[in-house]
Design an enzyme around this catalytic site. Structure first.
Site, PDB file in Angstrom:
ATOM      1  N   GLU A 173       0.826  -1.214   0.000  1.00 29.42           N
ATOM      2  CA  GLU A 173       0.000   0.000   0.000  1.00 29.42           C
ATOM      3  C   GLU A 173       0.856   1.258   0.000  1.00 29.42           C
ATOM      4  O   GLU A 173       1.663   1.457   0.912  1.00 29.42           O
ATOM      5  CB  GLU A 173      -0.902   0.027   1.236  1.00 29.42           C
ATOM      6  CG  GLU A 173      -1.780   1.272   1.313  1.00 29.42           C
ATOM      7  CD  GLU A 173      -2.551   1.367   2.622  1.00 29.42           C
ATOM      8  OE1 GLU A 173      -3.538   2.137   2.660  1.00 29.42           O
ATOM      9  OE2 GLU A 173      -2.171   0.694   3.603  1.00 29.42           O
ATOM     10  N   GLU A 208     -11.869   2.652   5.956  1.00 27.17           N
ATOM     11  CA  GLU A 208     -10.797   2.896   6.920  1.00 27.17           C
ATOM     12  C   GLU A 208     -10.740   4.386   7.240  1.00 27.17           C
ATOM     13  O   GLU A 208      -9.866   5.110   6.773  1.00 27.17           O
ATOM     14  CB  GLU A 208      -9.452   2.406   6.368  1.00 27.17           C
ATOM     15  CG  GLU A 208      -8.360   2.379   7.416  1.00 27.17           C
ATOM     16  CD  GLU A 208      -7.003   1.983   6.858  1.00 27.17           C
ATOM     17  OE1 GLU A 208      -6.280   1.246   7.539  1.00 27.17           O
ATOM     18  OE2 GLU A 208      -6.665   2.437   5.742  1.00 27.17           O
TER      19      GLU A 208
END
Length: 265
Positions: free
Chosen positions: A143, A242
């Protein structure tokens, strides 16, 4: 139809961790993700998943010493043993939780070492992790994380992440494309979605409002349009929620801030 997963590290913080699974299911989520499960036994988490009909779709391998500021081991020199142990541990949890994805954080770039040296190490370690994970039918995710939130994070651009996927050349290495981090670090989010989702390299997407990382319907990103783009491109993976609930600070907790989600599930 797009699929949304509750990130239990950020959502429902008004509840104890193991109680967040029920709350997520009650609010209509069919899947969950979170950062690190290692404070709990995998069998206890699996029990909550099964009890509430939830899929575990993502969690992170150990990042090293989080309280000391470490944010991943994959690009850290001299940490080979700990890195290998973190992957072994994560795969054990993944098997018990029937989780098909593990996020492996890159780490903070060490001073005094060139980008090229650390990238070579990073690619080697990811290739090793992918080979091991493939035996369990698990994908490894990387990520890009913006350096405002994580100063010095080694992997912070989408183009570099996709270049790493090409360099590692393993079919189970994917990019975890967090649209909040993409906006903060680079912007032009819709065009990056259009560029990278069709490559098949994107294995998971995460969302939050920008710039403050609150609910997706707050801030400068227009998620209804971004969701439309994802649907046009035929994205069928999960979208992890998130974000740090702002509306959830009022009575009703996290659930009070989920108005944006209700038309989508």
């Amino acid at each position: 139809m797009l699929q949304f997963a509750a990130n239990l590290s950020m959502l429902y913080q008004e509840l104890d961790f193991l109680d967040r699974f029920k709350a997520a299911a009650t609010d209509g989520f069919k899947a969950v993700e979170y950062l690190f499960p290692y404070d709990f036994k995998a069998v206890d988490i699996a029990e909550r998943l099964n009890a509430h009909g939830l899929q575990q779709v993502l969690f992170n391998a150990s990042p090293g010493n989080w309280t000391a500021g470490e944010r991943g081991l994959a690009c850290l020199l001299g940490r080979e043993g700990e890195f290998c142990q973190s992957i072994d541990q994560a795969l054990e949890y993944a098997v018990t939780l029937n989780c098909p994805r593990i996020h492996v954080m890159a780490g903070i770039q060490a001073e005094g070492h060139s980008y090229e040296t650390l990238m070579e190490l990073y690619v080697q370690r990811l290739r090793w992790a992918c080979k091991l994970a493939a035996k369990k039918d698990v994908d490894i995710l990387i990520e890009p994380i913006n350096t405002r939130d994580m100063p010095g994070f080694f992997l912070h651009r989408q183009d570099r992440a996709h270049a790493v996927v090409v360099a590692v050349d393993m079919p189970n290495l994917k990019v975890q494309m967090d649209l909040y981090h993409c906006q903060v670090a680079e912007g032009d989010v819709a065009m990056k979605i259009r560029k990278y989702v069709p490559t098949g390299h994107v294995g998971h997407i995460q969302i939050a409002g920008s710039p403050a990382r609150h609910e997706p319907d707050m801030g400068e990103l227009h998620y209804p349009y971004l969701f439309q783009v994802l649907e046009e491109l035929g994205y069928v993976g999960w979208i992890g929620c998130e974000y740090r609930p702002l509306r959830g600070a009022v009575p009703g907790g996290t659930s009070a801030g989920l108005q944006w989600l209700k038309p989508l599930v």
